[in-house]
Motif scaffolding. Structure first.
Motif, mmCIF file in Angstrom:
data_model
loop_
_atom_site.group_PDB
_atom_site.id
_atom_site.type_symbol
_atom_site.label_atom_id
_atom_site.label_comp_id
_atom_site.label_asym_id
_atom_site.label_seq_id
_atom_site.Cartn_x
_atom_site.Cartn_y
_atom_site.Cartn_z
ATOM 1 N N TYR A 1 10.641 -6.783 12.657
ATOM 2 C CA TYR A 1 11.723 -7.358 11.861
ATOM 3 C C TYR A 1 11.754 -6.652 10.513
ATOM 4 C CZ TYR A 1 11.633 -11.175 15.239
ATOM 5 O OH TYR A 1 11.673 -11.912 16.390
ATOM 6 N N PRO A 2 12.797 -5.868 10.229
ATOM 7 C CA PRO A 2 12.873 -5.177 8.941
ATOM 8 C C PRO A 2 13.606 -6.006 7.893
ATOM 9 C CG PRO A 2 14.563 -4.325 10.407
ATOM 10 C CD PRO A 2 13.798 -5.389 11.173
ATOM 11 N N GLY A 3 13.102 -5.963 6.667
ATOM 12 C CA GLY A 3 13.807 -6.580 5.554
ATOM 13 C C GLY A 3 13.103 -7.781 4.966
ATOM 14 N N LYS A 4 13.282 -7.922 3.660
ATOM 15 C CA LYS A 4 12.631 -8.983 2.906
ATOM 16 C C LYS A 4 13.141 -10.370 3.300
ATOM 17 C CE LYS A 4 11.687 -10.313 -1.875
ATOM 18 N NZ LYS A 4 11.700 -9.810 -3.271
ATOM 19 N N ALA A 5 14.456 -10.524 3.461
ATOM 20 C CA ALA A 5 15.012 -11.856 3.731
ATOM 21 C C ALA A 5 14.490 -12.434 5.039
ATOM 22 C CB ALA A 5 16.536 -11.805 3.733
ATOM 23 N N VAL A 6 14.497 -11.639 6.104
ATOM 24 C CA VAL A 6 14.033 -12.159 7.394
ATOM 25 C C VAL A 6 12.515 -12.357 7.387
ATOM 26 C CG1 VAL A 6 13.786 -9.947 8.621
ATOM 27 C CG2 VAL A 6 14.326 -12.026 9.903
ATOM 28 N N THR A 7 11.783 -11.455 6.734
ATOM 29 C CA THR A 7 10.328 -11.611 6.674
ATOM 30 C C THR A 7 9.956 -12.884 5.924
ATOM 31 O OG1 THR A 7 9.987 -9.220 6.811
ATOM 32 C CG2 THR A 7 8.169 -10.533 5.919
ATOM 33 N N ALA A 8 10.598 -13.124 4.792
ATOM 34 C CA ALA A 8 10.325 -14.346 4.029
ATOM 35 C C ALA A 8 10.677 -15.585 4.846
ATOM 36 C CB ALA A 8 11.097 -14.331 2.713
ATOM 37 N N ALA A 9 11.786 -15.536 5.585
ATOM 38 C CA ALA A 9 12.188 -16.678 6.411
ATOM 39 C C ALA A 9 11.177 -16.924 7.532
ATOM 40 C CB ALA A 9 13.582 -16.447 6.984
ATOM 41 N N ILE A 10 10.678 -15.864 8.136
ATOM 42 C CA ILE A 10 9.665 -16.013 9.195
ATOM 43 C C ILE A 10 8.393 -16.621 8.615
ATOM 44 C CG2 ILE A 10 8.110 -14.741 10.731
ATOM 45 C CD1 ILE A 10 10.504 -12.773 11.170
ATOM 46 N N LEU A 11 7.972 -16.140 7.455
ATOM 47 C CA LEU A 11 6.757 -16.680 6.837
ATOM 48 C C LEU A 11 6.923 -18.153 6.479
ATOM 49 C CD1 LEU A 11 5.711 -13.625 4.648
ATOM 50 C CD2 LEU A 11 4.678 -14.406 6.797
ATOM 51 N N ARG A 12 8.115 -18.554 6.036
ATOM 52 C CA ARG A 12 8.365 -19.976 5.783
ATOM 53 C C ARG A 12 8.229 -20.770 7.085
ATOM 54 N NH1 ARG A 12 12.184 -17.829 2.136
ATOM 55 N NH2 ARG A 12 13.878 -17.950 3.633
ATOM 56 N N GLY A 13 8.755 -20.224 8.176
ATOM 57 C CA GLY A 13 8.637 -20.890 9.472
ATOM 58 C C GLY A 13 7.191 -21.026 9.907
ATOM 59 N N VAL A 14 6.416 -19.980 9.710
ATOM 60 C CA VAL A 14 5.001 -20.019 10.090
ATOM 61 C C VAL A 14 4.270 -21.095 9.297
ATOM 62 C CG1 VAL A 14 2.832 -18.721 9.990
ATOM 63 C CG2 VAL A 14 4.891 -17.630 10.875
ATOM 64 N N LEU A 15 4.552 -21.172 8.007
ATOM 65 C CA LEU A 15 3.881 -22.190 7.196
ATOM 66 C C LEU A 15 4.304 -23.602 7.590
ATOM 67 C CD1 LEU A 15 3.722 -20.492 3.691
ATOM 68 C CD2 LEU A 15 1.850 -20.917 5.300
ATOM 69 N N ARG A 16 5.476 -23.739 8.200
ATOM 70 C CA ARG A 16 5.885 -25.064 8.698
ATOM 71 C C ARG A 16 5.127 -25.448 9.966
ATOM 72 N NH1 ARG A 16 11.220 -23.318 6.887
ATOM 73 N NH2 ARG A 16 11.677 -22.473 8.950
ATOM 74 N N VAL A 17 4.739 -24.473 10.800
ATOM 75 C CA VAL A 17 4.102 -24.817 12.072
ATOM 76 C C VAL A 17 2.572 -24.797 12.015
ATOM 77 C CG1 VAL A 17 6.101 -24.056 13.404
ATOM 78 C CG2 VAL A 17 4.203 -22.485 13.083
#
Length: 130
Positions: free
Chosen positions: A35-51
């Motif tokens: 996944y390239p890009g800051k916006a998607v990477t930050a969104a994925i990391l937020r998702g990981v911290l939720r689970v």
């Protein structure tokens, strides 16, 4: 990378995003395509911290003059124990331009894949919102 580690451990999502280069590439433990890009990477990391529950780093390794870091972590998802590692590479500005995550055992990777699939729509919305 102490800033990233500190931000993740504090669950400070804005600070986590601030450690990412605009051109960061995220490699997931459960998806083949990066996944390239800051916006998607930050969104994925937020998702990981939720689970992830009870997330904690247990070891940090550095190399290549401080540009490469490995952060070993433990967490759980329900009753599934997770062990993993965040591999970080820093650009010339000290921002993360590569982030690769690996997890074990297989049962944890499968549980993570299911949990992140359930987060997919929210991650997409967050990535678009930037």
């Amino acid at each position: 990378m102490i800033d990233f580690r500190t931000a993740v451990e504090a669950r400070d999502l804005d600070a986590v995003a601030a450690t990412l280069a605009d051109n960061v590439v995220f490699r997931s433990p459960v998806a083949f395509k990066p996944y390239p890009g800051k916006a998607v990477t930050a969104a994925i990391l937020r998702g990981v911290l939720r689970v992830f529950e009870d997330f904690r780093y247990v070891r940090e390794l550095s190399g290549d003059g401080g540009r490469d870091h490995a952060l070993v972590f433990e967490a759980r998802m329900g009753d599934v124990a997770v062990e993993g590692c965040d591999f970080l590479h820093l650009d010339d500005n000290g921002l993360i331009d590569e982030l690769t995550v690996m997890v074990r055992p297989l049962s944890a990777a499968q549980t993570l894949a299911t949990a992140m699939a359930a987060q997919f729509e929210q991650i997409q919305r967050e990535a678009i919102a930037g």
